[in-house]
Write a protein that holds these residues in place. Sequence first.
Motif, PDB file in Angstrom:
ATOM      1  N   GLY A  21      31.241   4.536  -1.828  1.00 49.26           N
ATOM      2  CA  GLY A  21      30.956   3.962  -3.136  1.00 49.26           C
ATOM      3  C   GLY A  21      29.707   4.530  -3.786  1.00 49.26           C
ATOM      4  O   GLY A  21      29.644   4.689  -4.998  1.00 49.26           O
ATOM      5  N   ARG A  22      28.720   4.890  -2.973  1.00 52.35           N
ATOM      6  CA  ARG A  22      27.464   5.282  -3.593  1.00 52.35           C
ATOM      7  C   ARG A  22      27.548   6.606  -4.342  1.00 52.35           C
ATOM      8  O   ARG A  22      26.723   6.886  -5.198  1.00 52.35           O
ATOM      9  N   ALA A  23      28.564   7.439  -4.033  1.00 54.87           N
ATOM     10  CA  ALA A  23      28.721   8.675  -4.793  1.00 54.87           C
ATOM     11  C   ALA A  23      29.323   8.385  -6.170  1.00 54.87           C
ATOM     12  O   ALA A  23      28.963   9.011  -7.161  1.00 54.87           O
ATOM     13  N   MET A  24      30.237   7.412  -6.229  1.00 60.98           N
ATOM     14  CA  MET A  24      30.776   7.041  -7.543  1.00 60.98           C
ATOM     15  C   MET A  24      29.671   6.390  -8.370  1.00 60.98           C
ATOM     16  O   MET A  24      29.552   6.607  -9.566  1.00 60.98           O
ATOM     17  N   MET A  25      28.836   5.597  -7.712  1.00 61.92           N
ATOM     18  CA  MET A  25      27.731   4.974  -8.438  1.00 61.92           C
ATOM     19  C   MET A  25      26.770   6.044  -8.941  1.00 61.92           C
ATOM     20  O   MET A  25      26.221   5.932 -10.036  1.00 61.92           O
ATOM     21  N   GLY A  26      26.593   7.116  -8.164  1.00 60.59           N
ATOM     22  CA  GLY A  26      25.756   8.233  -8.600  1.00 60.59           C
ATOM     23  C   GLY A  26      26.397   8.972  -9.764  1.00 60.59           C
ATOM     24  O   GLY A  26      25.708   9.453 -10.666  1.00 60.59           O
ATOM     25  N   ALA A  27      27.710   9.083  -9.744  1.00 58.52           N
ATOM     26  CA  ALA A  27      28.431   9.820 -10.792  1.00 58.52           C
ATOM     27  C   ALA A  27      28.251   9.163 -12.152  1.00 58.52           C
ATOM     28  O   ALA A  27      28.203   9.846 -13.171  1.00 58.52           O
ATOM     29  N   ARG A  32      24.240   8.327  -4.380  1.00 57.68           N
ATOM     30  CA  ARG A  32      24.357   9.736  -3.994  1.00 57.68           C
ATOM     31  C   ARG A  32      24.862  10.538  -5.178  1.00 57.68           C
ATOM     32  O   ARG A  32      25.709  10.067  -5.922  1.00 57.68           O
ATOM     33  N   PRO A  33      24.359  11.776  -5.346  1.00 57.41           N
ATOM     34  CA  PRO A  33      24.981  12.628  -6.358  1.00 57.41           C
ATOM     35  C   PRO A  33      26.424  12.886  -5.924  1.00 57.41           C
ATOM     36  O   PRO A  33      26.698  12.971  -4.721  1.00 57.41           O
ATOM     37  N   ARG A  34      27.342  12.975  -6.865  1.00 57.93           N
ATOM     38  CA  ARG A  34      28.748  13.174  -6.470  1.00 57.93           C
ATOM     39  C   ARG A  34      29.017  14.678  -6.366  1.00 57.93           C
ATOM     40  O   ARG A  34      29.681  15.277  -7.210  1.00 57.93           O
ATOM     41  N   VAL A  94      35.165  10.264 -14.803  1.00 62.19           N
ATOM     42  CA  VAL A  94      34.700  11.341 -13.928  1.00 62.19           C
ATOM     43  C   VAL A  94      35.781  12.405 -13.747  1.00 62.19           C
ATOM     44  O   VAL A  94      35.608  13.347 -12.984  1.00 62.19           O
ATOM     45  N   GLY A  95      36.902  12.244 -14.450  1.00 66.90           N
ATOM     46  CA  GLY A  95      37.925  13.285 -14.448  1.00 66.90           C
ATOM     47  C   GLY A  95      38.814  13.307 -13.216  1.00 66.90           C
ATOM     48  O   GLY A  95      39.453  14.317 -12.931  1.00 66.90           O
ATOM     49  N   GLY A 124      29.645  14.322 -11.530  1.00 62.92           N
ATOM     50  CA  GLY A 124      29.048  13.206 -12.265  1.00 62.92           C
ATOM     51  C   GLY A 124      29.313  13.330 -13.762  1.00 62.92           C
ATOM     52  O   GLY A 124      29.598  14.419 -14.264  1.00 62.92           O
ATOM     53  N   VAL A 125      29.209  12.212 -14.463  1.00 60.39           N
ATOM     54  CA  VAL A 125      29.432  12.209 -15.912  1.00 60.39           C
ATOM     55  C   VAL A 125      28.303  12.991 -16.586  1.00 60.39           C
ATOM     56  O   VAL A 125      27.121  12.784 -16.270  1.00 60.39           O
TER      57      VAL A 125
END
Length: 343
Positions: free
Chosen positions: A144-150, A212-214, A176-177, A239-240
């Motif tokens: 989850g933390r990578a999506m939160m980073g994205a 986390r950065p995605r 995020v595509g 990331g966006v």
Amino acid sequence: MATRYVLSAFTLLTLSLMQATSAQPAGDPAKGEALWLETLHVECRDCHGDEGEGAFGPDLAGRALTRAQFIHAVRKPWGIMPAYAESQISDDELTDVMAYLGTLPGVDEPGPWRRQVPVGASPGLTAATTTGCTQCHHPLFNNGRAMMGAVNADFAWFRSIVYAHTAAYPATRARVGDPPFERLAMGSFSPSRVPDSVLQSIWTYIVDLGFRPRVRGRLSAGSPSSDGVVYTLDVDNSGVEGIGIAAEDVTLSLAIPNGASVVSATGAGYQGVRRDEEANTNVAVWEVERIGAQDHQTYTLTLSQAGSGGDDVRGRLAWANPSVTTPFVNIAPPAPPGGGEAH
Ligand code: HEC
Ligand code: HEC
């Protein structure tokens, strides 16, 4: 004549009874088993046990719930369980799952929670465990933390994902595509069972862990060229744009198989070959200052010879900033078609 009339009335009555029964299908245990074990991206098992023996949620194996009770429990849960929408799992599918669970032996004592509240847990981790989040997400919320980073998440986003999951999560994927999932695994939690104050405490815990950065890497299989065998590593941060967080002080390493040597390398920041004591192998290393949202970079490594199945080129992507637990991604080349050994 009179006898015949009575018989027909009886036949009609039987027919209408049969119709009433087929409007309430009994469910297909074989389909239910496939849903429960394989096809279902909905992870009931994390809370109810692989065999329906019970875990965070009650045992469901061998229970004699009616179809209506079962469906009600999933659509409008009594307590903490998240609600699942028809788009995630249909009534007929739930009936199949129920039929399958009905074939399993009941248990005397339900199984333990998959994740207990860790000793010395902070209030946030305690809340994330007792509301059921960590049964699926692991105490460190690793994915989850990578999506939160994205999306560089804020509390409003987090709240929408938890309370209105089936609407909010596909919207995030679109941002995020990512192609949409066919089904979502997480249900929607009720604000009356997991109130804002509890969610705030879980949020604080996750923010402290750090987003986390995605960033992802894709390593190609080796392809022969005139000077050797070329491996291509594509790295991207999905990331966006303008919002997702960047990975900084990034180290990319590719493990070099035994007997192979580096012929050439491309891509900014190439540092040459080093010994990686931990991995007990030589690695080709790149150092990259920053991989921001929507950055894509390509690196190539030409080796004198290809690796083989057990000793192929493997990658590791690590960053120092933001400093988070487990800040690396392991990258393996794609498995050869047919699953055989690569040569
Ligand atoms: C986060 C954990 C969790 C997940 C995921 C979960 N459940 Fe539950 N389930 C529970 C809990 C806890 C209960 C007890 C009632 C409550 O708290 O809502 C429950 C109750 C039930 C009941 C009622 C049992 C009874 O004795 O009346 C059924 C049926 C059920 N769940 C089916 C499912 C199905 C099917 C899925 C997957 C689509 C699922 N659950 C996913 C935790 C979960
Ligand atoms: C049944 C397993 C399950 C439970 C329980 C669960 N989640 Fe999830 N969650 C997922 C999955 C899987 C995803 C990815 C989207 C999907 O498939 O629904 C997700 C997505 C998320 C996301 C979006 C970021 C991401 O991972 O991509 C957040 C934030 C999140 N969950 C928070 C929570 C919180 C907070 C709780 C507890 C209140 C919770 N989840 C409970 C399985 C679960």
